[in-house]
Design a protein around this motif. Sequence first.
Motif, mmCIF file in Angstrom:
data_model
loop_
_atom_site.group_PDB
_atom_site.id
_atom_site.type_symbol
_atom_site.label_atom_id
_atom_site.label_comp_id
_atom_site.label_asym_id
_atom_site.label_seq_id
_atom_site.Cartn_x
_atom_site.Cartn_y
_atom_site.Cartn_z
ATOM 1 N N GLN A 309 0.834 -1.204 0.000
ATOM 2 C CA GLN A 309 0.000 0.000 0.000
ATOM 3 C C GLN A 309 0.869 1.254 0.000
ATOM 4 O O GLN A 309 0.572 2.228 -0.702
ATOM 5 N N ARG A 310 1.952 1.204 0.786
ATOM 6 C CA ARG A 310 2.848 2.369 0.832
ATOM 7 C C ARG A 310 3.494 2.617 -0.524
ATOM 8 O O ARG A 310 3.517 3.755 -1.024
ATOM 9 N N LEU A 311 3.978 1.532 -1.141
ATOM 10 C CA LEU A 311 4.621 1.683 -2.445
ATOM 11 C C LEU A 311 3.609 2.060 -3.519
ATOM 12 O O LEU A 311 3.932 2.783 -4.465
ATOM 13 N N ASP A 312 2.382 1.564 -3.360
ATOM 14 C CA ASP A 312 1.344 1.909 -4.327
ATOM 15 C C ASP A 312 1.025 3.402 -4.267
ATOM 16 O O ASP A 312 0.830 4.046 -5.307
ATOM 17 N N GLN A 313 0.978 3.935 -3.044
ATOM 18 C CA GLN A 313 0.765 5.383 -2.894
ATOM 19 C C GLN A 313 1.948 6.162 -3.472
ATOM 20 O O GLN A 313 1.779 7.197 -4.122
#
Length: 487
Positions: A309-313
């Motif tokens: 999720q962090r990398l997707d953001q």
Amino acid sequence: MGSLRTAGTARCLALPESSSTYLLQELKMIWDEVGQEENERERILEELEQECQEVYRRKVNSANMLRIQLHQALAESEAEFTNLLLSLGERSFPGRPEKMNGTLKEQLNSITPALQEMQMKKEARLKQFTEVQTEVQRIASEIAGRSENEVVTVNEDDLSLKKLEEHQSELQRLKREKGDRLCKVEEYKVLICNFAKIMGMDPSNVLASVHPSLLIGANEQQKKNISDDILNKLNTMVQQLKEEKNHRLEKLHSLGKALANLWNILDTAMEERQPYGQINIFSLTSANGMLGPGSLRLEKIQQIESEVQRLDQLKASKMKELFIKKKAEIEEICKISHMDVPYQTEMDNIMELIMSGDVDHDNLLKTMDGYIYKTKEEATSRKEIMDKVEKWITSCDEERWLEEYSRDERRYSVSRGAHRHLKRAERARIIANKIPGLVELLIEKTEIWEHGRKKIFYYDELPLLEMLKQYMLTLKEKEEERCRQRD
């Protein structure tokens, strides 16, 4: 008459005769001495006779009662012996006398040892029945999941060996069934423990949630609940854990692929990838691969999910930069290949979506990668023609230089470097002479390319085929001009 009564009384009391006679004589002497009246004497003798009869009657009745009791005891013994034979399923008993001879006591004494032996045999047989039926009931209770407080009732009317063998056969069948069920329980327990360890759960808590008896030690296996209900619950728990394991494994595979994709997109440094390297390995393994304890722990999956999720953001924030980079790659390919930039309108629309935030990033990157692939494919299909076009352009440059050199009136003067210009002129003349053949070959290949692709081959936004034909026309005009000049 008194002497007769005396004699009758004496006979009545003649046990023993000498004693009673002596006593009667002594009584008579006393009466004579006293002067006892005859009537009184008769009355007393009658009383003595009645008392004597009563004593005899009591003795006879007592003897008769004893005889009745012996007959009854003998009948009861024979009946009990017969019942014991029937109960034990035996037709005869070697110790029993076939014919009953002698007095009642002798007959009773002759049957008593055989009866006692039969009673002992019955007690032993009854103990066997009790033990077997108790064990049958205990195992049946375990299989049925009931309590073991039920009292075992043995049917004493049938204690035959045949019946005992039936109970023993039932016991052996139940023992085999119990053994099979215990093996099944152990198989389920091993599967549950393996699944629980892989997913980071406590196997004891999982087993206790099914039934507390599953935690009993191996030395108390006989107390385990092995009912159908427990087996069904164990099977259900195994299926639930298997489904949960597969769900987590699929999720881990999906997260691992997403993580690797994000790393590649964002060019993540190896230092940042290191903590999740093992997860990436798991994501590439098959569903049937060996997994170690805690490999599918929920906390670990949640950690990976948070990282994705962090990398997707982060990817979303860099999407514009990634888009521009991929668009620049397409433009560079087109620039090198001297062709128009394709999908310009589509890429402008994508840019607008990126600016508005209403875009699926994964689909966007796939779309751009598709554009890049098609652009590279287009460039590859043009490469052979482009190589020859570059050669043609170079040849034209040499041809122009040769024309300029030919118009130079000082080309034959003696000066520094003149010999080099002469050599270059010779080479240029050779190259220029090959240009018509090269252009004809280019025209042929360009026509084949356009026919196969059903579109025009553009070179820097100009139709290459028209350029080539125009060049050939120009060559023809030049040649005609030179002919006129020579004439």
